[in-house]
Write an enzyme that holds these catalytic residues in place. Structure first.
Site, PDB file in Angstrom:
ATOM      1  N   HIS A   9       0.822  -1.214   0.000  1.00  0.00           N
ATOM      2  CA  HIS A   9       0.000   0.000   0.000  1.00  0.00           C
ATOM      3  C   HIS A   9       0.857   1.265   0.000  1.00  0.00           C
ATOM      4  O   HIS A   9       1.926   1.288   0.621  1.00  0.00           O
ATOM      5  CB  HIS A   9      -0.900   0.041   1.241  1.00  0.00           C
ATOM      6  CG  HIS A   9      -1.972  -0.998   1.246  1.00  0.00           C
ATOM      7  ND1 HIS A   9      -3.164  -0.852   0.560  1.00  0.00           N
ATOM      8  CD2 HIS A   9      -2.042  -2.208   1.851  1.00  0.00           C
ATOM      9  CE1 HIS A   9      -3.915  -1.912   0.748  1.00  0.00           C
ATOM     10  NE2 HIS A   9      -3.262  -2.761   1.532  1.00  0.00           N
TER      11      HIS A   9
ATOM     12  N   GLU B  16      -9.664   4.520  -3.381  1.00  0.00           N
ATOM     13  CA  GLU B  16     -10.116   4.356  -1.999  1.00  0.00           C
ATOM     14  C   GLU B  16      -9.795   5.568  -1.139  1.00  0.00           C
ATOM     15  O   GLU B  16     -10.502   5.861  -0.173  1.00  0.00           O
ATOM     16  CB  GLU B  16      -9.478   3.095  -1.407  1.00  0.00           C
ATOM     17  CG  GLU B  16     -10.044   1.804  -2.001  1.00  0.00           C
ATOM     18  CD  GLU B  16      -9.124   0.607  -1.858  1.00  0.00           C
ATOM     19  OE1 GLU B  16      -9.502  -0.477  -2.338  1.00  0.00           O
ATOM     20  OE2 GLU B  16      -8.034   0.753  -1.281  1.00  0.00           O
TER      21      GLU B  16
ATOM     22  N   PHE C 198       0.831   2.621   8.439  1.00  0.00           N
ATOM     23  CA  PHE C 198      -0.518   2.654   8.999  1.00  0.00           C
ATOM     24  C   PHE C 198      -1.505   2.112   7.975  1.00  0.00           C
ATOM     25  O   PHE C 198      -1.596   2.610   6.852  1.00  0.00           O
ATOM     26  CB  PHE C 198      -0.875   4.090   9.373  1.00  0.00           C
ATOM     27  CG  PHE C 198      -2.280   4.285   9.876  1.00  0.00           C
ATOM     28  CD1 PHE C 198      -2.709   3.670  11.035  1.00  0.00           C
ATOM     29  CD2 PHE C 198      -3.164   5.103   9.183  1.00  0.00           C
ATOM     30  CE1 PHE C 198      -4.001   3.855  11.511  1.00  0.00           C
ATOM     31  CE2 PHE C 198      -4.457   5.309   9.654  1.00  0.00           C
ATOM     32  CZ  PHE C 198      -4.869   4.682  10.813  1.00  0.00           C
TER      33      PHE C 198
END
Length: 320
Positions: free
Chosen positions: A63, A85, A116
């Site tokens: 990510h 997203e 995170f």
């Protein structure tokens, strides 16, 4: 959804849903799945019970950091979904707000050793920053498990979109082919042995794509058209809708039983309606109704009609 659609999902597709190579391989090995629910059930088992922590960390690392664009070398499909997203959160975020988020991201990574992870779909910048600050106080072992659960939310959301895209592709391809003569003949002759059902022939579930989680407590109605001719666009014709059953979605987003467990589904036009206004009072849709037809040759089949909902959009497809 037909098995043909499931067979189209490759290992690289699973890796777009989750950046872990081991997860993608195990999902490909477990394929094909006869429904989205079956795939999600398998995905949860693989993610929480079969892959190791290294696989979790690989998925996290795939990510982009919250608030940053993906690197040019990253998986393009994966990156595209990540940008989508996060789009709600950063459409109107100020430079100073992004700077504060970046500072907290650095602190978080220094403490836990990974970025995170949060299911960002539909969340605002302020919500995610508050979540980051709150989770920063966690013990590392606790935070690792929370991050893994958030990753699973992201994975399920992406799986739902993947299945929807694949179903559209199959539908478009089949529309250009000649009709399956054997199926039509078989339907008219009615010589095939009816399969034994383990669930009612029409079912549904609701996924809140803005949160990447099942939509709980959505009221659902199933109706059938009673008339000499089918209802058409713009007018109903002589006839009316008759209630078949009502229910509400559970913690997994699945509705309860909407009709009796019958072997042969009565051919006709059905309508499934969702009380989206009550579930999402600030949303655009007071309710959503989906009408579909069941032909004589389809009466032994299963019809799963899910709703993928956000405050300002929805989509559906025929599952199995």
């Amino acid at each position: 959804m037909a098995t043909t659609t499931m067979e189209m999902i490759r290992e690289e597709d699973w890796k777009v849903c989750c950046g872990s190579s081991d997860f993608a391989k195990l999902m490909a090995k477990a394929s094909p799945f006869n429904s989205l629910e079956a795939a999600i059930e398998s995905a949860r088992d693989i993610w929480f019970n079969q892959v190791n922590v290294a696989a979790w960390l690989e998925a996290f690392a795939a990510h982009p950091q919250i608030g940053k664009s993906p690197s040019p070398s990253s998986n393009s499909d994966f990156a595209r979904r990540s940008v989508t997203e996060q789009s709600t959160a950063f459409a109107t975020t100020s430079a100073s707000a992004l700077e504060e988020l970046a500072e907290w991201n650095v602190l978080y990574r220094q403490k836990f050793g990974f970025i995170f992870i949060i299911c960002a779909s539909g969340r605002t910048h302020a919500e995610m920053l508050a979540e980051l600050k709150g989770r920063y106080a966690n013990r590392p072992i606790v935070e690792l498990e929370i991050a893994a659960k958030e990753q699973m939310k992201i994975t399920e959301l992406r799986m739902a979109k993947l299945f929807s895209e694949k179903a559209k592709g199959v539908s478009q391809a089949e529309s250009t082919k000649p009709q399956d003569r054997l199926r039509i003949i078989g339907g008219h002759l009615n010589v095939a042995e009816a399969p034994k059902r383990s669930r009612p022939p029409i079912t549904t579930h609701v996924l809140d794509v803005s949160r990447g989680a099942p939509a709980v407590g959505v009221e659902v109605h199933l109706e059938v058209w009673n008339g000499t001719t089918s209802p058409s666009f713009g007018h109903g014709g002589p006839g009316d809708w008759s209630m078949v059953g009502t229910s509400a979605t559970d913690k997994d987003g699945r509705s309860g039983q909407l009709m009796d467990l019958v072997e042969a589904l009565k051919p006709g036009t059905y309508r499934i309606s969702f009380n989206t206004g009550k579930y999402c009072p600030g949303g655009f849709f007071p309710y959503v109704s989906i009408a579909f037809e069941v032909s004589e040759s389809q009466k032994w089949e299963h019809f799963h009609v899910p709703l993928l909902l956000s405050p300002f959009s929805f989509t559906t497809y025929r599952g199995s």
